[in-house]
Design a protein around this motif. Structure first.
Motif, PDB file in Angstrom:
ATOM      1  N   VAL A   5      24.409  37.398  24.959  1.00  0.00           N
ATOM      2  CA  VAL A   5      24.742  36.050  25.411  1.00  0.00           C
ATOM      3  C   VAL A   5      24.116  35.815  26.781  1.00  0.00           C
ATOM      4  O   VAL A   5      24.198  36.659  27.676  1.00  0.00           O
ATOM      5  CB  VAL A   5      26.272  35.867  25.478  1.00  0.00           C
ATOM      6  CG1 VAL A   5      26.635  34.521  26.083  1.00  0.00           C
ATOM      7  CG2 VAL A   5      26.888  36.016  24.086  1.00  0.00           C
ATOM      8  N   ASP A   9      25.515  30.755  29.076  1.00  0.00           N
ATOM      9  CA  ASP A   9      26.487  30.682  27.987  1.00  0.00           C
ATOM     10  C   ASP A   9      27.703  31.556  28.286  1.00  0.00           C
ATOM     11  O   ASP A   9      28.836  31.186  27.958  1.00  0.00           O
ATOM     12  CB  ASP A   9      25.840  31.100  26.674  1.00  0.00           C
ATOM     13  CG  ASP A   9      24.755  30.136  26.223  1.00  0.00           C
ATOM     14  OD1 ASP A   9      24.767  28.983  26.696  1.00  0.00           O
ATOM     15  OD2 ASP A   9      23.898  30.537  25.419  1.00  0.00           O
ATOM     16  N   GLN A 138      30.160  24.595  23.737  1.00  0.00           N
ATOM     17  CA  GLN A 138      29.021  24.433  24.643  1.00  0.00           C
ATOM     18  C   GLN A 138      28.124  25.668  24.664  1.00  0.00           C
ATOM     19  O   GLN A 138      26.914  25.555  24.860  1.00  0.00           O
ATOM     20  CB  GLN A 138      29.518  24.153  26.067  1.00  0.00           C
ATOM     21  CG  GLN A 138      29.938  22.721  26.303  1.00  0.00           C
ATOM     22  CD  GLN A 138      30.281  22.470  27.753  1.00  0.00           C
ATOM     23  OE1 GLN A 138      30.614  23.388  28.485  1.00  0.00           O
ATOM     24  NE2 GLN A 138      30.203  21.229  28.173  1.00  0.00           N
ATOM     25  N   ALA A 139      28.699  26.843  24.487  1.00  0.00           N
ATOM     26  CA  ALA A 139      27.902  28.070  24.527  1.00  0.00           C
ATOM     27  C   ALA A 139      26.994  28.195  23.313  1.00  0.00           C
ATOM     28  O   ALA A 139      26.052  29.000  23.316  1.00  0.00           O
ATOM     29  CB  ALA A 139      28.811  29.292  24.620  1.00  0.00           C
ATOM     30  N   ASP A 142      22.277  25.214  23.115  1.00  0.00           N
ATOM     31  CA  ASP A 142      21.568  25.209  24.394  1.00  0.00           C
ATOM     32  C   ASP A 142      20.304  24.358  24.348  1.00  0.00           C
ATOM     33  O   ASP A 142      19.647  24.161  25.366  1.00  0.00           O
ATOM     34  CB  ASP A 142      21.224  26.635  24.837  1.00  0.00           C
ATOM     35  CG  ASP A 142      20.394  27.399  23.803  1.00  0.00           C
ATOM     36  OD1 ASP A 142      19.879  26.754  22.856  1.00  0.00           O
ATOM     37  OD2 ASP A 142      20.245  28.619  23.936  1.00  0.00           O
ATOM     38  N   ARG A 373      26.691  20.340  29.314  1.00  0.00           N
ATOM     39  CA  ARG A 373      26.402  21.587  30.022  1.00  0.00           C
ATOM     40  C   ARG A 373      25.907  21.296  31.430  1.00  0.00           C
ATOM     41  O   ARG A 373      26.307  21.955  32.398  1.00  0.00           O
ATOM     42  CB  ARG A 373      25.356  22.389  29.239  1.00  0.00           C
ATOM     43  CG  ARG A 373      25.862  22.980  27.942  1.00  0.00           C
ATOM     44  CD  ARG A 373      24.729  23.408  27.017  1.00  0.00           C
ATOM     45  NE  ARG A 373      23.911  24.466  27.577  1.00  0.00           N
ATOM     46  CZ  ARG A 373      24.027  25.757  27.275  1.00  0.00           C
ATOM     47  NH1 ARG A 373      24.964  26.140  26.418  1.00  0.00           N
ATOM     48  NH2 ARG A 373      23.234  26.654  27.811  1.00  0.00           N
TER      49      ARG A 373
END
Length: 484
Positions: A5, A9, A138-139, A142, A373
């Motif tokens: 990750v 993130d 949100q993670a 991207d 983000r």
């Protein structure tokens, strides 16, 4: 190869709390017609296209001892039926009932033990319509390796595109010992692994200390009778419950205002938001409280090689603007907002709206996710409100043959910010999504009404033939415009 990750993130995963679930959502309304669009068709549609977003079949695997950032691993028990859910309203379900259902769904955090997304197929809407409510962390999105699933489900023609069958088989997740060994190896060969872990850990510790401090202050306040100082009319400690409000308007109205007073459609939308905020604040018990401006962060699309690249053809950067809620004249408000964006336009970095609208698929869902983000990254700069406006295609789109009639973005709230606004334009409509804390903003529906009235006010002054106020000249309200 280990898919660890990323730092950013990991920061989102570490910052999430029960009061601030960090997922973006979208409410889309469809007219099934004769397409036969139902839950089973939706499941098949997602099964056909999920291969284009492999991360939607991966979960977060934390390393034992948290000695390194977690990994993205294939979910060996991936169950599409768990993520694609069926719901219904009592027929004929109203739009208000749909929003109440959506409010409850977006209030709940996603299950961290599974891939971080859900889609709800909602039946029973009046007129035989159906709705899709999608929710993605949100993670997960991207814009670099992964776009929002909603961008892939829609077609420009009623007949769905056909793709090769997907023969995906999950890879086995590494054993705990292997994860520890990999973390040690990465730490020795890549210093960034250590930095990422320290950043994520420090965020978690800071959040824990902050929570204890708040509890201690509450106890002291209860014992001494002291009440905490108000943080303002659009700030405060969040609850775990949300309220979703939507507003539907016509794109032609914004274009009419633009033709009369200049600027861009984006300027008119922000001026409408400003007017809506002004009217809403004036109805509250606190009134305006001397507020003249509301500091807003507006994520914008730019061409900038120094920013994180995206697969959408541009980068997303934060632009700060002071919304002049203390200004009584709607025309002056519009020109003040327009002026604040002029410098950004003159940098040559800005991206035209028609270019964004031409991105393949229904890109607004991905742009909104990236915009959230960006807004979260800018919390330390002290803004009061986040407003994300994304232009979409101006022709109808279809899911399994069913025409999409509306698309309302629903952004997540961040700590201390009980309101966030998002806007999507699509097929002649401009659709607002307002996410609010249910306890701090019980009158969120009134804000939606004020936004609609603010647009009507701009249309009225545009129809009256009033000329726009020249820059640098004193206006009828007694305030002067800033000079360039």
């Amino acid at each position: 190869m280990v898919d660890r990750v990323s730092t950013r993130d990991f920061a989102f995963l570490s910052a999430e709390t029960p009061q601030t679930p960090l997922h973006n959502a979208t409410i889309e309304i469809f007219e099934p017609g004769e397409s036969g669009f139902d839950y089973n068709r939706l499941v098949e549609l997602i099964r056909d296209r999920i291969a284009f977003v492999p991360r939607y079949r991966q979960r977060v695997q934390f390393v034992p001892g948290h000695i390194a950032a977690p990994l993205w691993v294939d979910d060996e028990k991936f169950d599409l039926a768990f993520h694609v859910r069926r719901s219904a309203l009592p027929r004929p379900g109203s739009h208000a009932q749909l929003l109440e259902l959506a409010s409850r769904i977006v209030s709940r955090p996603l299950d961290r033990t599974r891939p971080l997304w859900e889609v709800y197929f909602v039946e029973g809407l009046e007129g035989g319509r159906v709705a899709l409510l999608s929710k993605t962390h949100q993670a997960l999105v991207d814009g670099v390796q992964t776009v929002d699933l909603g961008q892939l489900l829609l077609d420009a023609q009623p007949k769905p595109r056909e793709f090769e069958p997907d023969d995906w088989q999950p890879r086995k997740a590494p054993a705990p010992g292997a994860m520890v060994a990999g973390a040690v190896r990465d730490a020795l060969t890549d210093g960034q692994t250590v930095v990422n872990t320290m950043r994520g850990t420090s965020r978690a510790l800071t959040r824990s200390v902050d929570a204890r401090t708040k509890r201690a202050r509450s106890v002291v306040g209860a014992l001494t009778g002291r009440r905490p100082k108000s943080r303002g009319v659009i700030s405060g400690e969040l609850s775990q419950q949300r309220r979703v409000v939507t507003v539907e308007t016509e794109l032609s109205d914004y274009r009419k205002v633009r033709r009369t007073h200049g600027g861009t459609v984006n300027d008119v939308i922000l001026a409408t938001v400003t007017g809506g905020l002004r009217s809403w604040l004036m109805t509250r018990a606190e009134s305006m409280g001397g507020i003249k401006q509301v500091r807003a962060v507006v994520p914008v699309s730019v061409i900038d090689e120094e920013l994180q690249a995206t697969s959408l053809g541009s980068q997303i950067a934060a632009h700060f603007v002071d919304l002049p809620v203390g200004e009584a004249s709607p025309v002056v408000r519009l020109h003040q907002v327009s002026y604040s964006f002029q410098a950004h336009k003159e940098t040559g970095r800005s991206v035209a709206a028609n270019r964004l609208a031409g991105v393949a698929g229904f890109a607004p869902t991905t742009f909104h996710a990236i915009g959230s983000r960006v807004a979260a990254d800018e919390l330390r700069r002290g803004y009061q409100l986040s407003v994300t406006n994304v232009p979409g295609p101006q022709a109808p789109l279809y899911a399994a043959g069913a025409e999409m009639l509306a698309s309302y973005p629903v952004a997540p709230l961040v700590s201390g910010h009980p309101i966030v606004l998002s806007v999507t334009s699509y097929n002649g409509g401009v659709f607002y999504g307002i996410t609010a804390d249910r306890d701090l903003v019980p009158d969120a529906d009134l804000l939606g009404l004020c936004i609609r009235e603010a647009l009507d006010e701009l249309l009225e002054v545009s129809s009256s033939g009033r000329q726009r106020a020249p820059r640098g000249r004193r206006t009828t309200s007694g305030q002067s415009k800033p000079k360039r």
